[in-house]
Each structure stands twice: as C-alpha cells, then as structure tokens.
Design a protein around this motif. Structure first.
Motif, PDB file in Angstrom:
ATOM      1  N   ARG A  28      23.922 -10.515  36.126  1.00 18.33           N
ATOM      2  CA  ARG A  28      24.122 -11.150  37.376  1.00 18.33           C
ATOM      3  C   ARG A  28      22.986 -12.298  37.678  1.00 18.33           C
ATOM      4  N   VAL A  29      22.081 -12.218  36.958  1.00 18.59           N
ATOM      5  CA  VAL A  29      21.123 -13.489  36.820  1.00 18.59           C
ATOM      6  C   VAL A  29      21.080 -14.129  35.578  1.00 18.59           C
ATOM      7  N   GLU A  30      20.574 -13.431  34.471  1.00 20.20           N
ATOM      8  CA  GLU A  30      20.533 -13.981  33.134  1.00 20.20           C
ATOM      9  C   GLU A  30      21.756 -14.877  32.580  1.00 20.20           C
ATOM     10  N   THR A  31      22.811 -14.073  32.545  1.00 13.78           N
ATOM     11  CA  THR A  31      23.866 -14.745  32.176  1.00 13.78           C
ATOM     12  C   THR A  31      24.578 -16.117  32.981  1.00 13.78           C
ATOM     13  N   PRO A  32      24.671 -15.886  34.034  1.00 17.60           N
ATOM     14  CA  PRO A  32      25.131 -16.971  34.875  1.00 17.60           C
ATOM     15  C   PRO A  32      24.214 -18.253  34.629  1.00 17.60           C
ATOM     16  N   THR A  33      22.809 -18.017  34.563  1.00 18.45           N
ATOM     17  CA  THR A  33      21.764 -19.022  34.264  1.00 18.45           C
ATOM     18  C   THR A  33      22.089 -19.483  33.039  1.00 18.45           C
TER      19      THR A  33
ATOM     20  N   ASN B  31      16.319 -17.729  23.915  1.00 23.50           N
ATOM     21  CA  ASN B  31      15.296 -18.500  23.097  1.00 23.50           C
ATOM     22  C   ASN B  31      15.742 -19.825  23.316  1.00 23.50           C
ATOM     23  N   GLU B  32      16.962 -20.242  23.582  1.00 28.10           N
ATOM     24  CA  GLU B  32      17.304 -21.585  23.655  1.00 28.10           C
ATOM     25  C   GLU B  32      16.760 -22.579  24.871  1.00 28.10           C
ATOM     26  N   LEU B  33      16.368 -21.626  25.955  1.00 29.75           N
ATOM     27  CA  LEU B  33      15.710 -22.081  26.963  1.00 29.75           C
ATOM     28  C   LEU B  33      14.503 -23.096  26.821  1.00 29.75           C
ATOM     29  N   THR B  34      14.328 -24.191  27.374  1.00 31.29           N
ATOM     30  CA  THR B  34      12.904 -24.755  27.461  1.00 31.29           C
ATOM     31  C   THR B  34      12.364 -24.102  28.308  1.00 31.29           C
ATOM     32  N   GLU B  35      10.961 -24.437  27.969  1.00 27.71           N
ATOM     33  CA  GLU B  35       9.918 -23.480  29.138  1.00 27.71           C
ATOM     34  C   GLU B  35      10.038 -23.771  30.374  1.00 27.71           C
ATOM     35  N   ALA B  36      10.384 -24.825  30.951  1.00 27.41           N
ATOM     36  CA  ALA B  36      10.830 -25.085  32.119  1.00 27.41           C
ATOM     37  C   ALA B  36      11.997 -24.241  32.715  1.00 27.41           C
ATOM     38  N   ASP B  37      12.955 -24.066  31.944  1.00 25.14           N
ATOM     39  CA  ASP B  37      14.076 -23.341  32.372  1.00 25.14           C
ATOM     40  C   ASP B  37      13.863 -21.906  32.257  1.00 25.14           C
ATOM     41  N   TRP B  38      12.820 -21.671  31.348  1.00 24.74           N
ATOM     42  CA  TRP B  38      12.632 -19.942  31.211  1.00 24.74           C
ATOM     43  C   TRP B  38      11.722 -19.793  32.274  1.00 24.74           C
ATOM     44  N   GLU B  39      10.716 -20.666  32.862  1.00 27.37           N
ATOM     45  CA  GLU B  39      10.039 -20.334  34.131  1.00 27.37           C
ATOM     46  C   GLU B  39      10.654 -20.062  35.240  1.00 27.37           C
ATOM     47  N   SER B  40      11.919 -20.819  35.388  1.00 24.83           N
ATOM     48  CA  SER B  40      12.635 -20.782  36.496  1.00 24.83           C
ATOM     49  C   SER B  40      13.583 -19.519  36.550  1.00 24.83           C
TER      50      SER B  40
ATOM     51  N   PHE C 217      14.501 -13.759  38.481  1.00 23.25           N
ATOM     52  CA  PHE C 217      14.464 -12.443  38.010  1.00 23.25           C
ATOM     53  C   PHE C 217      13.548 -11.643  39.195  1.00 23.25           C
ATOM     54  N   GLY C 218      12.373 -12.387  39.482  1.00 25.76           N
ATOM     55  CA  GLY C 218      11.171 -11.565  40.317  1.00 25.76           C
ATOM     56  C   GLY C 218      11.535 -11.630  41.850  1.00 25.76           C
ATOM     57  N   ASN C 219      12.686 -12.452  42.203  1.00 27.01           N
ATOM     58  CA  ASN C 219      13.059 -12.632  43.558  1.00 27.01           C
ATOM     59  C   ASN C 219      14.476 -12.097  43.985  1.00 27.01           C
ATOM     60  N   GLN C 220      14.772 -11.126  43.056  1.00 29.52           N
ATOM     61  CA  GLN C 220      16.089 -10.324  43.593  1.00 29.52           C
ATOM     62  C   GLN C 220      15.903  -9.228  44.382  1.00 29.52           C
ATOM     63  N   ARG C 221      16.799  -8.745  45.260  1.00 32.85           N
ATOM     64  CA  ARG C 221      16.461  -7.675  46.382  1.00 32.85           C
ATOM     65  C   ARG C 221      17.200  -6.502  45.954  1.00 32.85           C
ATOM     66  N   LEU C 222      16.720  -5.287  46.368  1.00 34.69           N
ATOM     67  CA  LEU C 222      16.946  -4.073  46.210  1.00 34.69           C
ATOM     68  C   LEU C 222      16.924  -3.310  47.370  1.00 34.69           C
ATOM     69  N   LEU C 223      18.131  -2.597  47.915  1.00 33.49           N
ATOM     70  CA  LEU C 223      18.168  -1.902  49.013  1.00 33.49           C
ATOM     71  C   LEU C 223      18.323  -0.356  48.588  1.00 33.49           C
ATOM     72  N   GLY C 224      17.611   0.458  48.801  1.00 34.61           N
ATOM     73  CA  GLY C 224      17.567   2.134  48.310  1.00 34.61           C
ATOM     74  C   GLY C 224      17.222   2.782  49.250  1.00 34.61           C
ATOM     75  N   MET C 225      17.607   4.142  49.154  1.00 39.63           N
ATOM     76  CA  MET C 225      17.049   5.192  50.130  1.00 39.63           C
ATOM     77  C   MET C 225      15.571   5.549  50.282  1.00 39.63           C
TER      78      MET C 225
END
Length: 482
Positions: free
Chosen positions: A126-131, A141-150, A155-163
């Motif tokens: 849901r995040v990597e493939t669309p990006t 491996n084909e991403l630039t360093e700026a793209d990879w940072e983005s 990845f680090g700002n996705q939300r999870l709701l659990g019990m």
C-alpha cells in the motif's frame, strides 16, 4: 499399527534419543526428562500452551535443521534444497486446505515474526508499490536518495489501530515497547467499561477519526468471539487493511468452531497465527493472505526473516495433517465446551470473570476480589501445581507486570482428556488456593504486590487433588522412559 505397538515404538525412539544426548551433555538429557515429569505432574492452564503429538515433536529432531533455505519454493539462494521445497510445499498445501485460504506462508519462526511479515507486506503493498509506480521505478534500488528518503518518511508515518493490551490485545498490536508500536503512529481501541465486550460502533468511530492504514483484530486475552465481517466493514469504510491475528484461536477456526462471520480468514486481507497454542503444532508462525497480498508476503525472507527453519516447517506439515482429521474437530469443540465448564465452575463459586464468562478457549479471572494481584495468585497457584499466567484486565490498576487477573486456557488439559467434571474440579481447586492466600508485606512493612502467604497445608491438599485428575488423564499415555 496398533496403539500398543505405536506406543512401544515411540518410547523406544525417545529413550534412544535421550541416551544419545546423555553421551554428550547429560545435564540436558536430565532436564529434558524432568520437563516431561513436571508437565505430567501439573495442571497446565496457560492459554498459549498445549501438548504437541509425538509425531510432531519427533519431526523437529531431524537433519532438516542443518539446512539453509532462504528464498521460496523453487527459488532458493542455496543449492540442494529440493527436499525443503517438498516440506514447505506440503505444509502450505495443508494450511490452505485446513483454513480455506488462497495463500499460505509457513516460514515465520514465531507469531511476532508472522506479524512483522504482515506489517511490512502491507507497507510494501500500500505504500512502496504505489510510490515506485508514481516515480517510474521497478524497485527501491532505482530510487534516488531523495526519493528513498521520501519513501522512508512515508513508511514511518503510517497509522495502525489495534486492540489495547488491557482489553485483551497483544503486545504486537501496537504496544509501545514492541516494535509494532515504534513502526507505526498507533492508537488503540478498548472494550466497553461495563461489560468488557467489544463495541463495534465505538471501534468504527475510532477508525473514522484516526483513519489507519492497518486495522488489527484478534486477541490474546479476550474471552469472547469476534465478528470479523463487521471488522472488515469498518476497515473497508476507512480504506484500511484488515489484519487478523488468530494465534490464540486458530485451532477453533481449523476445527470449524468459528465459522461464518467469526472465521477471520475469508474476511481479513491478511491473517497471522502461531502454529502451537490451540492448533497443537510446533512452536512457529504462519501468514495466510488473500491473493492481493501473496506476492508481498512471499518476500518475508529476506524482507524480515532469516533462513526458514526447515525442520519446524516439516513439523507444521505434520500438525496441519493431524488437524485435517475429523478427530480434530471433536477436539476443538471440546476446548470450547471445557472453557464454558471452567467458567461455570468459577461463577457458581462467586468468582468474577471478565465479560462474565467465555465463548472461546479463554477464561479471564479477576483476582482483586481476593485481595490479590495477578502475580501473587499466579505464584500461589504454582506452589499447588496449577500453572497459569497473570494477565491484565480492562482498566487494570496494577499495570501489566503485577496485574489484577489470571488468564486460563483449556487447550492443554483438553488434549489430556479432561471434560466437564474435571474442569469443574479445577475451578474448585483454584478457588481453594485463592481464598487461602493473603498478600505479604515488603521489608518496610508495606503491603506487597508480589509476596504472598499461602495457608499451611493448602498447597499439598490442592496438589493431591490435581494428582487425582492427572492420573486419570495421563500425558502421552504409553510413553515410558527408563
């Protein structure tokens, strides 16, 4: 082969194996013998434990443990893995048939590993493939360093709701000390403060407000069934992926006790589980997935996992084959029936149960009415040969370490043949310990949450009562070691 000849063969196999171990490290052989004796001589009520069959246990002790097999069936990074391919294929085939799942991944070493594979598969899907598609790249491996940072930021700002943990969820469902609570921006849903039950309208409102990428359902200490069709409706409404952790109740799903809306596999995008607990297999994990996520889950190694444990995958295949037999459905029904018997045994003796009962394999006993913490109750019961584990209850004032409850499960003693009358007697023995235990004091004379005083003679009396039950329902009957 007759039962008698099979028992004789099994006894010989274990005795010879222990003799080989003794020749190298006799203390390990002695500890192994003692562990069997201890398990035979105690009432095991830990909900996450069971007794695997001799066939499952023996399968793990083979030369498959010597193999490295990173990769997937037919696509390994090591040579000479054709037999591992057979083992993994058979385990996955049995799992698909057992649970009616389109795809099964049997490599995870544990339930936590299975959940990590699921989380990263969801992020990849849901995040990597669309990006990558948006940036016109085939892989990271084909991403630039700026793209990879983005991408890393996404990845680090996705939300999870659990019990929440005190409501019966698991530490891998977004609990802060666990990696799941660090990977995601997380929030939790609880249970109704009056009934202790899930309120799906409240969960839906929370999901609408928080808009998580992942909605996690499933539990480790919730003594009721869950409507997974409703959980999927909630997930679909907010565009979330429904992930169900069925580690505790997988045996009830496999045995067709949980069907329809209560069977998570048709409703969840991804379902994770352990392969022991109520499923009665080896210690390990597994991921079941809808086709949409199969390719991402298949990257579990090397995305999250190291080399798969081929000997454990072989044991999973044997356990799944056992669970596909008609006798397993009878066993699963007995687990649920026995949990009701245990709950009724407590309720008739005026004990307080979280949610007032059970309709799965778990009974959660609130021990605060006896003036005890869960830790004190757990320790006093262990003195009397009753093995339980302390557990938080909703709104627990004692936190996750001392707790106010003990969690009890019926899978293990059901494997030994316990039924209604035995579980009623188990409840009686537990109540006898709790009513005869007093909190201790600290060195400063303050009330202690850990120490306790068990009245004289109670431990021996309860152990004797437990022994009567255990002798009538022996563990591994026919297995005799010298």
């Amino acid at each position: 082969m007759t039962d008698a000849s099979l028992s004789q063969l099994t006894s010989g196999a274990y005795e010879q194996a222990l003799q080989v171990i003794e020749s190298v490290e006799p203390r390990i052989a002695a500890a192994t013998r003692q562990e069997l004796a201890d398990q035979r001589g105690s009432l095991k009520l830990i909900a996450s434990e069971n007794y695997a069959s001799p066939a499952v246990l023996l399968t793990m002790g083979t030369w498959f443990s010597d193999k490295y097999a990173e990769g997937t069936v037919g696509h390994r990074f090591y040579a000479a893995c054709q037999n591992v391919d057979t083992v993994e294929s058979l385990a996955a085939e049995h799992a698909r048939e057992l649970f009616g799942a389109p795809y099964a991944y049997v490599q995870p070493h544990s339930g936590i590993d299975a959940n990590l594979v699921a989380f990263w598969s969801i992020l990849a899907n849901r995040v990597e493939t669309p990006t990558l598609k948006r940036l016109g790249a085939k892989n990271v491996n084909e991403l630039t360093e700026a793209d990879w940072e983005s991408l890393r930021h996404e990845f680090g700002n996705q939300r999870l709701l659990g019990m929440s943990l005190d409501a019966g969820g698991h530490l891998t469902h977004g609990f802060r000390p666990n990696i799941s609570g660090k990977m995601f921006h997380q929030q939790q849903y609880g249970t109704d403060p009056e009934t202790g039950l899930l309120d799906y309208d409240v969960v839906a409102a929370k999901a609408r407000e928080f808009k998580p990428l992942v909605l996690v359902a499933g539990y480790s200490a919730y003594p009721r069934r869950v409507n997974f069709a409703k959980m999927r409706e909630i997930a679909d409404e907010v565009g979330a992926v429904l992930m169900v952790d069925m580690a505790h109740f997988a045996g009830l799903v496999a045995g067709k006790i949980f069907t329809g809306d209560e069977d998570p596999v048709p409703h969840a995008h991804i379902t994770t589980t352990t392969t022991h607990k109520s499923l009665r297999g080896p210690r390990g994990g597994m991921v079941l997935a809808q086709e949409e996520f199969a390719a991402d889950v298949d990257r579990g190694c090397p995305m999250v996992l190291g080399g798969p444990l081929s000997h454990v995958m072989a044991a999973k295949a044997v356990a799944f084959a056992e669970a596909r037999q008609p006798s397993f459905a009878t066993y699963a029904q007995s687990i649920a029936d026995n949990a009701k018997s245990l709950a009724e045994g407590f309720l008739t003796r005026d004990a307080r149960l979280v949610t007032g009962g059970t309709d799965n394999h778990i009974v959660l006993l609130d021990v605060s009415g006896y003036g005890l913490t869960g830790r004190q109750a757990e320790s006093a019961l262990l003195d009397a040969g009753v093995v339980t584990n302390r557990n938080s209850i909703p709104g627990d004032p004692n936190g996750a370490w001392y707790t106010s409850g003990i969690r009890l499960g019926t899978p293990a003693l059901t494997t030994r043949g316990f039924g209604h009358d035995e579980f009623d007697r188990v409840a009686e023995l537990i109540i006898e310990v709790l009513t005869n235990t007093q909190p201790g004091t600290t060195k400063a004379g303050e009330p202690s949450k850990a120490s306790y005083v068990l009245a004289d003679g109670v431990a021996q009396r309860v152990q004797e009562g437990a022994d009567e039950l255990l002798e009538k329902n022996p563990l591994y009957p026919g297995l005799v070691l010298g």
